[in-house]
Design a protein around this motif. Structure first.
Motif, PDB file in Angstrom:
ATOM      1  N   UNK A  33      43.814  58.361  41.877  1.00  0.00           N
ATOM      2  CA  UNK A  33      43.326  59.220  42.864  1.00  0.00           C
ATOM      3  C   UNK A  33      43.102  60.562  42.319  1.00  0.00           C
ATOM      4  N   UNK A  34      43.736  61.148  41.697  1.00  0.00           N
ATOM      5  CA  UNK A  34      43.572  62.263  40.816  1.00  0.00           C
ATOM      6  C   UNK A  34      42.197  62.353  40.030  1.00  0.00           C
ATOM      7  N   UNK A  35      41.885  61.086  39.613  1.00  0.00           N
ATOM      8  CA  UNK A  35      40.790  61.041  38.789  1.00  0.00           C
ATOM      9  C   UNK A  35      39.379  61.412  39.495  1.00  0.00           C
ATOM     10  N   UNK A  36      39.509  61.385  40.842  1.00  0.00           N
ATOM     11  CA  UNK A  36      38.547  61.600  42.049  1.00  0.00           C
ATOM     12  C   UNK A  36      38.398  60.455  42.893  1.00  0.00           C
TER      13      UNK A  36
ATOM     14  N   UNK B 198      30.935  44.256  37.588  1.00  0.00           N
ATOM     15  CA  UNK B 198      32.084  44.384  36.485  1.00  0.00           C
ATOM     16  C   UNK B 198      32.035  45.985  36.212  1.00  0.00           C
ATOM     17  N   UNK B 199      33.313  46.350  35.693  1.00  0.00           N
ATOM     18  CA  UNK B 199      33.286  47.852  35.130  1.00  0.00           C
ATOM     19  C   UNK B 199      32.024  48.196  34.310  1.00  0.00           C
ATOM     20  N   UNK B 200      31.887  47.407  33.097  1.00  0.00           N
ATOM     21  CA  UNK B 200      30.963  47.826  32.403  1.00  0.00           C
ATOM     22  C   UNK B 200      29.414  47.743  32.951  1.00  0.00           C
ATOM     23  N   UNK B 201      29.327  46.692  33.859  1.00  0.00           N
ATOM     24  CA  UNK B 201      28.030  46.768  34.669  1.00  0.00           C
ATOM     25  C   UNK B 201      27.883  48.074  35.682  1.00  0.00           C
ATOM     26  N   UNK B 202      29.161  48.527  36.022  1.00  0.00           N
ATOM     27  CA  UNK B 202      29.024  49.689  37.005  1.00  0.00           C
ATOM     28  C   UNK B 202      28.421  50.950  36.227  1.00  0.00           C
TER      29      UNK B 202
ATOM     30  N   UNK C  77      41.388  53.150  31.078  1.00  0.00           N
ATOM     31  CA  UNK C  77      40.528  53.964  30.997  1.00  0.00           C
ATOM     32  C   UNK C  77      39.056  53.776  31.352  1.00  0.00           C
ATOM     33  N   UNK C  78      38.459  52.290  31.387  1.00  0.00           N
ATOM     34  CA  UNK C  78      37.155  52.148  31.828  1.00  0.00           C
ATOM     35  C   UNK C  78      36.971  52.587  33.369  1.00  0.00           C
ATOM     36  N   UNK C  79      38.204  52.204  33.899  1.00  0.00           N
ATOM     37  CA  UNK C  79      38.407  52.308  35.529  1.00  0.00           C
ATOM     38  C   UNK C  79      38.263  53.746  35.902  1.00  0.00           C
ATOM     39  N   UNK C  80      38.944  54.563  35.198  1.00  0.00           N
ATOM     40  CA  UNK C  80      38.802  56.147  35.235  1.00  0.00           C
ATOM     41  C   UNK C  80      37.466  56.593  34.915  1.00  0.00           C
ATOM     42  N   UNK C  81      36.795  56.024  33.967  1.00  0.00           N
ATOM     43  CA  UNK C  81      35.566  56.510  33.513  1.00  0.00           C
ATOM     44  C   UNK C  81      34.370  56.182  34.959  1.00  0.00           C
TER      45      UNK C  81
END
Length: 411
Positions: free
Chosen positions: A107-110, A43-47, A75-79
């Protein structure tokens, strides 16, 4: 499926990251086919926690699977993307019904690349191959290292920029490109037109071509662009003119940076003898890049106050930035007829007041121009006797001769 909490020393080469990977069952099948047991799901938090752990040292890629329900929690996805990018772990987006604006932001976030979901056949394998090529490009520096066989044509580049809505910029660009391709066919010369109006570009409409997702895929990953990717995103009109249409969705005009615009133009110039660029009417941060890379920059105006005012604004802006007007050629659309002495006098006064000279006078072609565009045909195919057709043909012949002379001199 490998588990990220497994205590065995098994290496984890890749991970999926999503709200629930079971929502992307096709992705599970493809990950198992590519990575076998060497992958996990998070999950995003686990990642976020996993990327800080030593167990992630062997990680090569994150496949982040998203749909429209994820748009509220960006926000958490970008992080996660930024955290992975900082560790040189490549990020592949698996997107289902995600808005182009949000996809652009990620895509701009990396993020390195994206593929749509449901996954087309071999899409994941192809994307992973592209990521590997991207690593090779990073090692070699410039996009040219990715182009397996650049032609080195160093073609002529001509941009067309309408200074007012309805001034005929796209009509002129499309028909100029078509006439140049017709003239050059006997010499084996190739021509390409690029539609850089990412919001309302209509080159595809004028040539009755479909807009495809491949255009956005190309524009979003210019760092890995090679000859094959470029030609996959373009279409051929009547086996003569190569066309890069605008994207299928309305996208921000700042979708590409100046460096990315330079890569696209450079690729087109390497592969074609003549490149025509249909510019957006709005001046953006990469307009100067297109101007500097063009051999000539055609500015479309009409005999009205709005064109005069916009031309004056552009001239002032260029002078303020110390940019030469040497490449500019002003094209007057719907110019007065030969017998309209009053109109010709107005055109002369307009040019004198702006301190410019008008290179070409395009007459008013009437409703045939609109009809040709609506039918998706070049003017010479739909209305060969129209005065606009004849004027563009005459100008194209002169421009072709000039471009050939310039090329020979450069050689």
């Amino acid at each position: 499926m490998a588990s990220t909490v497994d205590s065995t020393p098994q290496k984890i080469r890749a991970c999926t990251v999503s709200r629930d990977v079971q929502n992307f069952d096709l992705l599970i099948e493809d990950m198992e086919a590519v990575f076998h047991e060497d992958w996990g799901d998070l999950t995003f938090s686990e990642a976020t926690a996993f990327l800080q752990d030593a167990e992630s040292d062997d990680l090569e890629m994150l496949a982040i699977a998203l749909d429209d329900e994820d748009e509220a929690s960006i926000a958490p996805i970008r992080a996660v993307i930024e955290q992975a990018t900082a560790r040189n772990i490549q990020v592949l987006l698996i997107a289902e019904a995600l808005s182009p604006i949000l996809l652009h932001q990620l895509l701009r976030a990396g993020a390195s690349d994206f593929v749509p979901y449901p996954l087309p056949e071999n899409a994941l394998q192809d994307a992973i191959a592209r990521l590997k090529r991207q690593n090779e490009v990073a090692d070699h520096g410039r996009y040219g290292a990715a182009a397996s066989a650049p032609s080195g044509k160093n073609g002529s580049v001509f941009a067309v920029h309408a200074l007012a809505g309805g001034a005929g910029g796209t009509n002129f660009a499309v028909n100029l490109a078509w006439e140049l391709s017709s003239i050059g066919a006997k010499d084996g010369q190739t021509v390409c037109i690029l539609d850089f109006d990412f919001q309302s570009g209509s080159v595809s409409t004028y040539l009755d071509l479909a807009r495809t997702e491949k255009v956005y895929e190309l524009l979003s990953q210019t760092s890995t662009m090679d000859r094959d990717a470029f030609f996959a995103a373009t279409q051929k009109f009547q086996d003569r003119l190569q066309v890069l249409t605008a994207p299928s969705d309305m996208l921000p005009l700042d979708l590409l940076t100046p460096d990315e615009i330079e890569r696209v133009i450079s690729m087109a110039r390497d592969q074609f003898d003549i490149v025509i660029i249909d510019m957006p009417r709005t001046v953006v941060h990469w307009t100067e890049t297109a101007l500097q890379m063009s051999d000539l920059y055609f500015t479309m105006i009409e005999l009205d106050l709005r064109s005069a005012q916009n031309a004056l604004r552009m001239i002032r802006a260029l002078k303020a930035d110390g940019i030469s007007m040497e490449k500019h050629r002003f094209i007057l659309n719907r110019a007065p007829r030969f017998t309209d002495l009053g109109g010709k006098a107005r055109a002369k006064r307009m040019a004198e007041s702006l301190g410019i000279s008008i290179a070409v006078h395009i007459p008013d072609g009437g409703t045939q121009i609109r009809d040709a565009n609506d039918h998706g045909l070049p003017l010479s195919e739909y209305a060969p006797k129209n005065p606009v057709t004849k004027e563009i043909q005459k100008f194209a012949a002169a421009l072709y001769e000039t471009s050939q002379t310039t090329t020979i001199a450069a050689e």
